[in-house]
Design a protein around this motif. Structure first.
Motif, PDB file in Angstrom:
ATOM      1  N   ARG A   8       0.820  -1.224   0.000  1.00 37.21           N
ATOM      2  CA  ARG A   8       0.000   0.000   0.000  1.00 37.21           C
ATOM      3  C   ARG A   8       0.848   1.267   0.000  1.00 37.21           C
ATOM      4  O   ARG A   8       0.417   2.305  -0.518  1.00 37.21           O
ATOM      5  CB  ARG A   8      -0.929   0.001   1.218  1.00 37.21           C
ATOM      6  CG  ARG A   8      -2.064  -0.998   1.138  1.00 37.21           C
ATOM      7  CD  ARG A   8      -2.871  -1.021   2.427  1.00 37.21           C
ATOM      8  NE  ARG A   8      -2.066  -1.504   3.542  1.00 37.21           N
ATOM      9  CZ  ARG A   8      -2.475  -1.461   4.817  1.00 37.21           C
ATOM     10  NH1 ARG A   8      -3.644  -0.950   5.119  1.00 37.21           N
ATOM     11  NH2 ARG A   8      -1.699  -1.935   5.776  1.00 37.21           N
ATOM     12  N   SER A   9       2.051   1.209   0.563  1.00 29.80           N
ATOM     13  CA  SER A   9       2.898   2.410   0.634  1.00 29.80           C
ATOM     14  C   SER A   9       3.433   2.817  -0.737  1.00 29.80           C
ATOM     15  O   SER A   9       3.992   3.911  -0.877  1.00 29.80           O
ATOM     16  CB  SER A   9       4.062   2.178   1.592  1.00 29.80           C
ATOM     17  OG  SER A   9       4.853   1.077   1.178  1.00 29.80           O
ATOM     18  N   LEU A  10       3.264   1.964  -1.745  1.00 29.00           N
ATOM     19  CA  LEU A  10       3.716   2.292  -3.099  1.00 29.00           C
ATOM     20  C   LEU A  10       2.644   3.003  -3.919  1.00 29.00           C
ATOM     21  O   LEU A  10       2.915   3.475  -5.018  1.00 29.00           O
ATOM     22  CB  LEU A  10       4.143   1.019  -3.850  1.00 29.00           C
ATOM     23  CG  LEU A  10       5.369   0.288  -3.327  1.00 29.00           C
ATOM     24  CD1 LEU A  10       5.572  -1.009  -4.100  1.00 29.00           C
ATOM     25  CD2 LEU A  10       6.617   1.155  -3.436  1.00 29.00           C
ATOM     26  N   VAL A  11       1.412   3.048  -3.407  1.00 29.53           N
ATOM     27  CA  VAL A  11       0.319   3.677  -4.145  1.00 29.53           C
ATOM     28  C   VAL A  11       0.441   5.192  -4.052  1.00 29.53           C
ATOM     29  O   VAL A  11       0.674   5.752  -2.980  1.00 29.53           O
ATOM     30  CB  VAL A  11      -1.044   3.214  -3.597  1.00 29.53           C
ATOM     31  CG1 VAL A  11      -2.186   3.923  -4.334  1.00 29.53           C
ATOM     32  CG2 VAL A  11      -1.194   1.704  -3.752  1.00 29.53           C
ATOM     33  N   ALA A  39      -4.843  -2.263  -1.395  1.00 29.93           N
ATOM     34  CA  ALA A  39      -6.278  -2.255  -1.116  1.00 29.93           C
ATOM     35  C   ALA A  39      -7.073  -1.584  -2.225  1.00 29.93           C
ATOM     36  O   ALA A  39      -8.284  -1.754  -2.314  1.00 29.93           O
ATOM     37  CB  ALA A  39      -6.548  -1.553   0.212  1.00 29.93           C
ATOM     38  N   THR A  40      -6.392  -0.799  -3.064  1.00 34.72           N
ATOM     39  CA  THR A  40      -7.048  -0.088  -4.160  1.00 34.72           C
ATOM     40  C   THR A  40      -6.280  -0.328  -5.452  1.00 34.72           C
ATOM     41  O   THR A  40      -5.164  -0.846  -5.449  1.00 34.72           O
ATOM     42  CB  THR A  40      -7.112   1.417  -3.886  1.00 34.72           C
ATOM     43  OG1 THR A  40      -5.759   1.925  -3.799  1.00 34.72           O
ATOM     44  CG2 THR A  40      -7.838   1.712  -2.583  1.00 34.72           C
ATOM     45  N   PRO A  58     -11.364  -5.110   0.046  1.00 33.01           N
ATOM     46  CA  PRO A  58     -12.260  -5.595   1.105  1.00 33.01           C
ATOM     47  C   PRO A  58     -13.693  -5.627   0.618  1.00 33.01           C
ATOM     48  O   PRO A  58     -14.032  -5.030  -0.409  1.00 33.01           O
ATOM     49  CB  PRO A  58     -12.069  -4.547   2.208  1.00 33.01           C
ATOM     50  CG  PRO A  58     -11.699  -3.306   1.466  1.00 33.01           C
ATOM     51  CD  PRO A  58     -10.882  -3.754   0.282  1.00 33.01           C
ATOM     52  N   PHE A  59     -14.524  -6.324   1.348  1.00 35.55           N
ATOM     53  CA  PHE A  59     -15.947  -6.310   1.019  1.00 35.55           C
ATOM     54  C   PHE A  59     -16.460  -4.876   1.079  1.00 35.55           C
ATOM     55  O   PHE A  59     -16.120  -4.110   1.979  1.00 35.55           O
ATOM     56  CB  PHE A  59     -16.740  -7.168   2.010  1.00 35.55           C
ATOM     57  CG  PHE A  59     -16.399  -8.631   1.944  1.00 35.55           C
ATOM     58  CD1 PHE A  59     -16.484  -9.332   0.749  1.00 35.55           C
ATOM     59  CD2 PHE A  59     -15.977  -9.304   3.080  1.00 35.55           C
ATOM     60  CE1 PHE A  59     -16.164 -10.675   0.695  1.00 35.55           C
ATOM     61  CE2 PHE A  59     -15.671 -10.640   3.033  1.00 35.55           C
ATOM     62  CZ  PHE A  59     -15.761 -11.333   1.832  1.00 35.55           C
ATOM     63  N   VAL A  60     -17.271  -4.497   0.099  1.00 39.39           N
ATOM     64  CA  VAL A  60     -17.780  -3.135   0.038  1.00 39.39           C
ATOM     65  C   VAL A  60     -18.529  -2.776   1.317  1.00 39.39           C
ATOM     66  O   VAL A  60     -18.383  -1.682   1.865  1.00 39.39           O
ATOM     67  CB  VAL A  60     -18.695  -2.957  -1.192  1.00 39.39           C
ATOM     68  CG1 VAL A  60     -19.342  -1.572  -1.177  1.00 39.39           C
ATOM     69  CG2 VAL A  60     -17.914  -3.159  -2.483  1.00 39.39           C
TER      70      VAL A  60
END
Length: 376
Positions: A8-11, A39-40, A58-60
């Motif tokens: 995630r830190s690369l986004v 996560a995105t 994750p689940f919406v």
């Protein structure tokens, strides 16, 4: 063998943790087939032949219901489920934590313990997040990487972690930080863009109390007017620093303090090249990348003698008590008025900076994971 990691830190635009992860992954010494989970689906700041990016959403319903707590759900449930589904062999946590109840062999990176030493830096929610989950990650990880001996000592002091469970793997500065000759046209462009004086001291970093900029401002005021150099501050406010703001807004500071704000990566190395000296009076760092960037740029460094900073600069910079205004004033005078001393610091700094490379760090991370897998 597949290594799974929290990417995630690369986004978006990577900061310290993202830059560390990117440097390790890009190292030729790091040879694992790696699956990076986010996560995105946003653009990430790394792509390599041995790296596969996986979006584990994750689940919406959970995302909507949990709001600010969604990262906790993602790390401990969504990521753990994805690691199991993809038959990952080992988990690498570059951002402090590992999923709770994750049974895989694991290595985590602890960059600092600011949330314990200077808790005012973080929001209450993030402080709670680390206090709640970091102890379990430290206790259950097979091995812990840290970025400095100072952080290793903090880990032992605050969490009673045995030395043989911790290995130091420091970061490196980007290759774009290097000595260079700038044309007068380029210098003039930069002066106009960032309100730079002809000669100046430079500070790069967040603006917050632990960075202790007040000491430098007070040191400049203490000096005779003929010995003062303006201070250029590159960085943005991270947490309120009312004492510093009071100083910066004083009438006498108008001609001495220049706030450049955010400076893009394309221009920042050039500001290091233009500075007479670099000042970094921080009272606590996990490592301290800006002084290393300055040394690698050939800029003399004046910094604090606290936490990890003496490890970074060694004898290649001037280290002083960050609470001693007179000592900082003397150091500024010595570096800015003694050309021979400044030249010696530049040479020492360039030599010192060569000790920190991503190849070396990549080898250390690789060896650590190898050892964990052999013992699993």
């Amino acid at each position: 063998m597949t290594l799974g990691l929290d990417a995630r830190s690369l986004v978006g635009n990577p900061s310290g943790v993202g830059n560390y992860l990117r440097g390790v992954l890009a190292s030729d010494a790091f040879t694992y087939e790696t699956r990076g989970y986010t996560a995105t689906a946003g653009e990430i700041a790394f792509d390599g032949p041995r790296f596969t990016r996986t979006v584990a959403q994750p689940f919406v319903l959970a995302e909507r219901a949990l709001g600010p707590a969604q990262p906790i759900w993602w790390l401990n449930l969504t990521l753990r489920r994805a690691l199991r589904h993809d038959n990952v062999d080992c988990y690498f946590g570059p951002n402090f934590l590992k999923p709770a109840r994750c049974s895989l062999p694991s290595v985590i990176v602890v960059h600092d313990l600011v949330h314990r030493v200077h808790p005012e830096v973080h929001t209450p929610l993030y402080r709670w997040y680390l206090r709640a989950f970091l102890p379990n990650s430290i206790r259950t990880a097979d091995h812990i990487l840290v970025v400095s001996e100072s952080t290793k000592q903090d880990l032992h002091r605050l969490y009673d972690v045995a030395d043989d469970r911790v290995t130091v793997a420091p970061p490196a500065a980007d290759d774009r930080f290097t000595p260079r000759s700038l044309s007068e046209n380029e210098r003039q462009r930069l002066r106009e863009a960032y309100d730079l004086p002809e000669e100046f001291l430079l500070y790069v970093g967040n603006i917050e109390p632990r960075k202790n900029l007040s000491t430098v401002v007070d040191a400049l005021r203490k000096l005779p007017e003929t010995d003062r150099l303006p201070l250029v501050i590159v960085g943005q406010h991270h947490v309120p620093a009312p004492e510093l703001e009071r100083r910066l807004n004083a009438d006498w500071a108008d001609s001495l303090i220049h706030r450049a704000g955010y400076v893009p990566d394309s221009d920042l190395p050039k500001l290091y090249n233009m500075a007479t000296a670099f000042v970094y009076p921080s009272v606590y760092e996990g490592f301290g990348i800006p002084p290393l960037e300055a040394m690698q740029s050939g800029t003399p460094v004046i910094t604090s003698n606290r936490s990890s900073l003496p490890e970074v600069v060694g004898d290649a910079g001037v280290t002083v008590d960050p609470t001693d205004v007179s000592a900082f004033a003397t150091a500024i005078t010595d570096v800015c008025t003694d050309d021979a001393f400044a030249t010696e610091l530049r040479t020492r700094g360039l030599n010192r900076a060569q000790r920190f490379t991503w190849e070396s760090t990549g080898r250390t991370v690789q060896r650590t994971i190898d050892a964990v897998l052999e013992e699993a």
